[in-house]
Design an enzyme around this catalytic site. Structure first.
Site, PDB file in Angstrom:
ATOM      1  N   ARG A  51       0.789  -1.227   0.000  1.00  0.00           N
ATOM      2  CA  ARG A  51       0.000   0.000   0.000  1.00  0.00           C
ATOM      3  C   ARG A  51       0.818   1.273   0.000  1.00  0.00           C
ATOM      4  O   ARG A  51       0.564   2.186  -0.779  1.00  0.00           O
ATOM      5  CB  ARG A  51      -0.891   0.086   1.253  1.00  0.00           C
ATOM      6  CG  ARG A  51      -2.282  -0.441   1.081  1.00  0.00           C
ATOM      7  CD  ARG A  51      -2.746  -0.952   2.421  1.00  0.00           C
ATOM      8  NE  ARG A  51      -1.851  -2.009   2.813  1.00  0.00           N
ATOM      9  CZ  ARG A  51      -2.026  -3.283   2.477  1.00  0.00           C
ATOM     10  NH1 ARG A  51      -3.079  -3.646   1.839  1.00  0.00           N
ATOM     11  NH2 ARG A  51      -1.138  -4.205   2.819  1.00  0.00           N
ATOM     12  N   THR A  52       1.759   1.357   0.916  1.00  0.00           N
ATOM     13  CA  THR A  52       2.415   2.660   1.082  1.00  0.00           C
ATOM     14  C   THR A  52       3.187   3.024  -0.186  1.00  0.00           C
ATOM     15  O   THR A  52       3.045   4.128  -0.712  1.00  0.00           O
ATOM     16  CB  THR A  52       3.322   2.651   2.328  1.00  0.00           C
ATOM     17  OG1 THR A  52       2.532   2.224   3.426  1.00  0.00           O
ATOM     18  CG2 THR A  52       3.864   4.034   2.616  1.00  0.00           C
ATOM     19  N   LYS A  80      25.485  -3.058  -0.879  1.00  0.00           N
ATOM     20  CA  LYS A  80      26.955  -2.977  -0.975  1.00  0.00           C
ATOM     21  C   LYS A  80      27.533  -2.225   0.208  1.00  0.00           C
ATOM     22  O   LYS A  80      28.733  -1.955   0.248  1.00  0.00           O
ATOM     23  CB  LYS A  80      27.343  -2.248  -2.264  1.00  0.00           C
ATOM     24  CG  LYS A  80      26.853  -2.892  -3.538  1.00  0.00           C
ATOM     25  CD  LYS A  80      27.323  -2.049  -4.729  1.00  0.00           C
ATOM     26  CE  LYS A  80      26.727  -2.522  -6.032  1.00  0.00           C
ATOM     27  NZ  LYS A  80      26.970  -1.553  -7.103  1.00  0.00           N
ATOM     28  N   ARG A 101      11.144   4.184   3.268  1.00  0.00           N
ATOM     29  CA  ARG A 101      10.808   3.220   4.333  1.00  0.00           C
ATOM     30  C   ARG A 101      12.072   2.458   4.681  1.00  0.00           C
ATOM     31  O   ARG A 101      12.805   2.023   3.773  1.00  0.00           O
ATOM     32  CB  ARG A 101       9.725   2.256   3.870  1.00  0.00           C
ATOM     33  CG  ARG A 101       9.566   1.077   4.833  1.00  0.00           C
ATOM     34  CD  ARG A 101       8.336   0.271   4.546  1.00  0.00           C
ATOM     35  NE  ARG A 101       7.132   1.021   4.868  1.00  0.00           N
ATOM     36  CZ  ARG A 101       5.910   0.490   4.863  1.00  0.00           C
ATOM     37  NH1 ARG A 101       5.736  -0.773   4.537  1.00  0.00           N
ATOM     38  NH2 ARG A 101       4.863   1.227   5.164  1.00  0.00           N
ATOM     39  N   HIS A 129       5.060   6.365  11.532  1.00  0.00           N
ATOM     40  CA  HIS A 129       4.564   6.195  10.161  1.00  0.00           C
ATOM     41  C   HIS A 129       3.577   7.335   9.885  1.00  0.00           C
ATOM     42  O   HIS A 129       2.371   7.125   9.830  1.00  0.00           O
ATOM     43  CB  HIS A 129       3.879   4.827  10.057  1.00  0.00           C
ATOM     44  CG  HIS A 129       3.597   4.346   8.657  1.00  0.00           C
ATOM     45  ND1 HIS A 129       3.642   5.166   7.547  1.00  0.00           N
ATOM     46  CD2 HIS A 129       3.265   3.112   8.195  1.00  0.00           C
ATOM     47  CE1 HIS A 129       3.339   4.457   6.474  1.00  0.00           C
ATOM     48  NE2 HIS A 129       3.108   3.218   6.842  1.00  0.00           N
TER      49      HIS A 129
HETATM   50  C1  NCD Z   1       1.709  -0.671   8.237  1.00  0.00           C
HETATM   51  C2  NCD Z   1       3.194  -0.490   8.393  1.00  0.00           C
HETATM   52  O1  NCD Z   1       3.947  -0.690   7.450  1.00  0.00           O
HETATM   53  O2  NCD Z   1       3.593  -0.106   9.483  1.00  0.00           O
HETATM   54  N1  NCD Z   1       1.331  -0.907   6.915  1.00  0.00           N
HETATM   55  C3  NCD Z   1       1.063   0.153   6.120  1.00  0.00           C
HETATM   56  O3  NCD Z   1       1.915   0.972   5.832  1.00  0.00           O
HETATM   57  N2  NCD Z   1      -0.198   0.330   5.713  1.00  0.00           N
HETATM   58  C4  NCD Z   1       1.135  -1.648   9.185  1.00  0.00           C
HETATM   59  C5  NCD Z   1       1.685  -3.032   9.209  1.00  0.00           C
HETATM   60  O4  NCD Z   1       2.594  -3.380   8.456  1.00  0.00           O
HETATM   61  O5  NCD Z   1       1.192  -3.806  10.014  1.00  0.00           O
END
Ligand code: NCD
Length: 305
Positions: A51-52, A80, A101, A129
């Site tokens: 999703r993200t 590396k 991320r 997040h």
């Molecule tokens: C979440 C995350 O990555 O922290 N997912 C997301 O970004 N929608 C929640 C999760 O992974 O449980």
């Protein structure tokens, strides 16, 4: 130039403006189709994501911009041994904005300190997040019509769940909200979040292990997955993973106006039987995430529409 590492970097007025922009995008998507023409977003994802990453990429495409993508640590020079600082300086030569991320807490902050373009934290370890919180806020706004006077239950992995930490920080700034923290003993909210966010601001909260008895009082229920990847041993994960399973039967005792959120991915914690319940909002939340990321990209790139 601004980045977004922590949700608290946005003032309440800025949150309102992002929501207003997202609402305008929903109502008039055509106005925004070329707003980021010739701009490039780099998505640097050193941890799994569906999703993200895709919502950032869809957001940039819908704004008429382009996307450069690193979708795993193994496929980039991180494998590396390149430092975050050097990666950030490099990507600044190619793109106009970064969404990152990373499994290490603080990595996107280090990237922001070294990049010459805005950096968005798309999840750093078990820490924060902020853009999931923007999705959560738009969902709460659209579903409940307010950010105040809500009893918010958060259930599952409150220890490692970074979305929980950012959402609590965001909702604790509005008046009259109460938190019901539902988790196994081992997965309780970290004490730094309790101290720095809840206790410091005199916010009412209770901690419990029992979802069913907490349910009837809730306006919002935020379910989360047990974060397998943050456990040191598999046995603990297996013991805790099915601590809570929300089912249609359990929901019989809940408020008619309850709104059920989940950042997704779901594992076992919400049975699919709940999806047809009008109180289930988690797939609307996915869509809301794309609109809020569009609004955020426009803001950080200082694009006037
Ligand atoms: C979440 C995350 O990555 O922290 N997912 C997301 O970004 N929608 C929640 C999760 O992974 O449980």
């Amino acid at each position: 130039m601004r980045s977004l590492i922590d949700i608290l970097e946005l003032s309440l007025e800025e949150i309102d403006q992002l929501i207003a922009t997202a609402e305008d995008i929903i109502a008039h998507p055509e106005k925004y189709r070329e707003s980021c023409k010739y701009k490039k977003l780099a998505t640097l994802f050193f941890e799994p994501s569906t999703r993200t990453r895709l919502s950032f990429e869809a957001a940039m495409h819908e704004l008429g911009g382009q996307v450069l993508s690193v979708s795993s640590a193994g496929s980039s020079s991180a494998a590396k041994g390149e430092s975050i600082a050097d990666t950030a300086k490099t990507v600044s030569c190619y793109a106009d904005i970064i969404a990152m991320r990373h499994p290490k807490e603080g990595a996107p902050m280090v990237a922001a300190m070294n990049a010459s373009i805005p950096v968005i934290n798309a999840g750093d370890g078990g820490h924060n997040h902020p853009t999931q919180t923007l999705a959560d806020l738009l969902t709460i706004w659209r579903e409940k019509g307010r950010f105040t006077g809500l009893t918010i239950g958060l259930c599952g992995d409150l220890k490692f769940g970074r979305t929980v930490h950012s959402l609590i920080a965001a909702m604790a700034r509005y008046t009259g909200n109460k938190f019901v923290l539902i988790s196994p003993e081992e997965l309780k909210l970290p004490s730094y979040v309790k101290k720095d966010i809840l206790q410091k601001n005199g916010i009412e909260y209770v901690q419990t292990t029992d979802l069913e008895s907490a349910l009837p009082a809730l306006d919002v229920l935020y379910m989360t997955r047990v974060q397998q990847e943050r456990f040191f041993n598999e046995e603990d994960y297996l013991r805790l993973k099915d601590s809570y399973i929300l089912t249609p039967e359990k929901l019989e005792k809940a408020n008619k106006d309850l709104k059920i959120l989940h950042p997704l991915p779901r594992v076992n914690e919400i049975s699919v039987g709940v999806d047809a319940d009008p109180r289930a909002c988690y797939f609307k939340q996915v869509l809301n995430g794309k609109y809020m990321r569009m609004a955020l990209i426009l803001k950080l790139l200082e694009v006037e529409v």
